[in-house]
Design a protein around this motif. Structure first.
Motif, PDB file in Angstrom:
ATOM      1  N   ASN A  64       0.831  -1.205   0.000  1.00 50.72           N
ATOM      2  CA  ASN A  64       0.000   0.000   0.000  1.00 50.72           C
ATOM      3  C   ASN A  64       0.868   1.258   0.000  1.00 50.72           C
ATOM      4  O   ASN A  64       0.602   2.197  -0.760  1.00 50.72           O
ATOM      5  CB  ASN A  64      -0.925   0.028   1.219  1.00 50.72           C
ATOM      6  N   ASP A  65       1.888   1.266   0.847  1.00 52.24           N
ATOM      7  CA  ASP A  65       2.776   2.424   0.926  1.00 52.24           C
ATOM      8  C   ASP A  65       3.515   2.648  -0.390  1.00 52.24           C
ATOM      9  O   ASP A  65       3.625   3.777  -0.865  1.00 52.24           O
ATOM     10  CB  ASP A  65       3.780   2.271   2.065  1.00 52.24           C
ATOM     11  N   GLU A  66       3.998   1.567  -0.980  1.00 49.03           N
ATOM     12  CA  GLU A  66       4.734   1.676  -2.245  1.00 49.03           C
ATOM     13  C   GLU A  66       3.794   2.118  -3.366  1.00 49.03           C
ATOM     14  O   GLU A  66       4.161   2.948  -4.208  1.00 49.03           O
ATOM     15  CB  GLU A  66       5.391   0.333  -2.596  1.00 49.03           C
ATOM     16  N   MET A  67       2.575   1.617  -3.381  1.00 51.30           N
ATOM     17  CA  MET A  67       1.598   2.023  -4.383  1.00 51.30           C
ATOM     18  C   MET A  67       1.320   3.516  -4.269  1.00 51.30           C
ATOM     19  O   MET A  67       1.303   4.232  -5.271  1.00 51.30           O
ATOM     20  CB  MET A  67       0.303   1.218  -4.224  1.00 51.30           C
ATOM     21  N   GLU A  68       1.134   4.012  -3.053  1.00 54.92           N
ATOM     22  CA  GLU A  68       0.882   5.440  -2.857  1.00 54.92           C
ATOM     23  C   GLU A  68       2.068   6.280  -3.320  1.00 54.92           C
ATOM     24  O   GLU A  68       1.895   7.316  -3.951  1.00 54.92           O
ATOM     25  CB  GLU A  68       0.579   5.729  -1.389  1.00 54.92           C
ATOM     26  N   ARG A  69       3.268   5.823  -3.016  1.00 58.73           N
ATOM     27  CA  ARG A  69       4.470   6.554  -3.426  1.00 58.73           C
ATOM     28  C   ARG A  69       4.558   6.627  -4.946  1.00 58.73           C
ATOM     29  O   ARG A  69       4.768   7.693  -5.526  1.00 58.73           O
ATOM     30  CB  ARG A  69       5.710   5.885  -2.847  1.00 58.73           C
ATOM     31  N   LEU A  71       2.114   6.203  -7.108  1.00 57.93           N
ATOM     32  CA  LEU A  71       0.983   6.968  -7.630  1.00 57.93           C
ATOM     33  C   LEU A  71       1.257   8.468  -7.529  1.00 57.93           C
ATOM     34  O   LEU A  71       0.987   9.218  -8.474  1.00 57.93           O
ATOM     35  CB  LEU A  71      -0.296   6.598  -6.891  1.00 57.93           C
ATOM     36  N   LEU A  72       1.801   8.902  -6.412  1.00 56.68           N
ATOM     37  CA  LEU A  72       2.123  10.323  -6.263  1.00 56.68           C
ATOM     38  C   LEU A  72       3.174  10.763  -7.280  1.00 56.68           C
ATOM     39  O   LEU A  72       3.078  11.863  -7.833  1.00 56.68           O
ATOM     40  CB  LEU A  72       2.597  10.623  -4.840  1.00 56.68           C
ATOM     41  N   LEU A  73       4.157   9.915  -7.535  1.00 55.43           N
ATOM     42  CA  LEU A  73       5.152  10.237  -8.562  1.00 55.43           C
ATOM     43  C   LEU A  73       4.491  10.367  -9.931  1.00 55.43           C
ATOM     44  O   LEU A  73       4.786  11.303 -10.692  1.00 55.43           O
ATOM     45  CB  LEU A  73       6.243   9.159  -8.613  1.00 55.43           C
ATOM     46  N   TRP A  74       3.596   9.457 -10.254  1.00 55.97           N
ATOM     47  CA  TRP A  74       2.892   9.485 -11.530  1.00 55.97           C
ATOM     48  C   TRP A  74       2.065  10.768 -11.659  1.00 55.97           C
ATOM     49  O   TRP A  74       2.082  11.427 -12.702  1.00 55.97           O
ATOM     50  CB  TRP A  74       2.000   8.252 -11.649  1.00 55.97           C
ATOM     51  N   ILE A  75       1.356  11.136 -10.589  1.00 57.40           N
ATOM     52  CA  ILE A  75       0.540  12.351 -10.598  1.00 57.40           C
ATOM     53  C   ILE A  75       1.428  13.578 -10.807  1.00 57.40           C
ATOM     54  O   ILE A  75       1.102  14.466 -11.603  1.00 57.40           O
ATOM     55  CB  ILE A  75      -0.286  12.469  -9.303  1.00 57.40           C
TER      56      ILE A  75
END
Length: 111
Positions: A64-69, A71-75
């Motif tokens: 979950n933490d890695e996915m959020e990280r 995703l934020l980079l992608w955004i």
């Protein structure tokens, strides 16, 4: 839901010694909410929740933490490029990233 920053403020003020009634009125919370926050103080402080997170979930994993990280980079990349993105696009991307991370973890377990 109570932001992590607020919970940390409640701990600090509680440790300074104000009466519980002052905490109730200062944060607009009931006795049960303040009591639960204080009771779970160590678990809350030990958590590595993302900024802005309001809920601690016991099923939260490093994926979950890695996915959020990611995703934020992608955004951020999309914002820099001047692209716009809707909530549904972001949600789809989050699901895709999560699925890829789960698959990668599964592949590592097979090796």
């Amino acid at each position: 839901m109570i932001p992590m920053e607020t919970k940390l403020e409640i701990f600090k003020k509680y440790e300074e010694g104000p009466r519980m009634g002052l905490l109730f009125s200062a944060y607009g919370l009931n006795q049960l909410a303040i009591g639960t926050i204080i009771k779970n103080k160590e678990a809350i402080k030990a958590s590595k929740s993302s900024k802005g997170m309001t809920v601690l979930a016991s099923e939260r994993t490093s994926i979950n933490d890695e996915m959020e990280r990611l995703l934020l980079l992608w955004i951020k990349e999309k914002e820099i490029a001047g692209d716009t993105h809707t909530q549904s696009v972001i949600s789809h991307k989050a699901n895709t990233i999560f699925a890829n991370l789960v698959e990668a973890q599964r592949d590592q377990g097979d090796e």
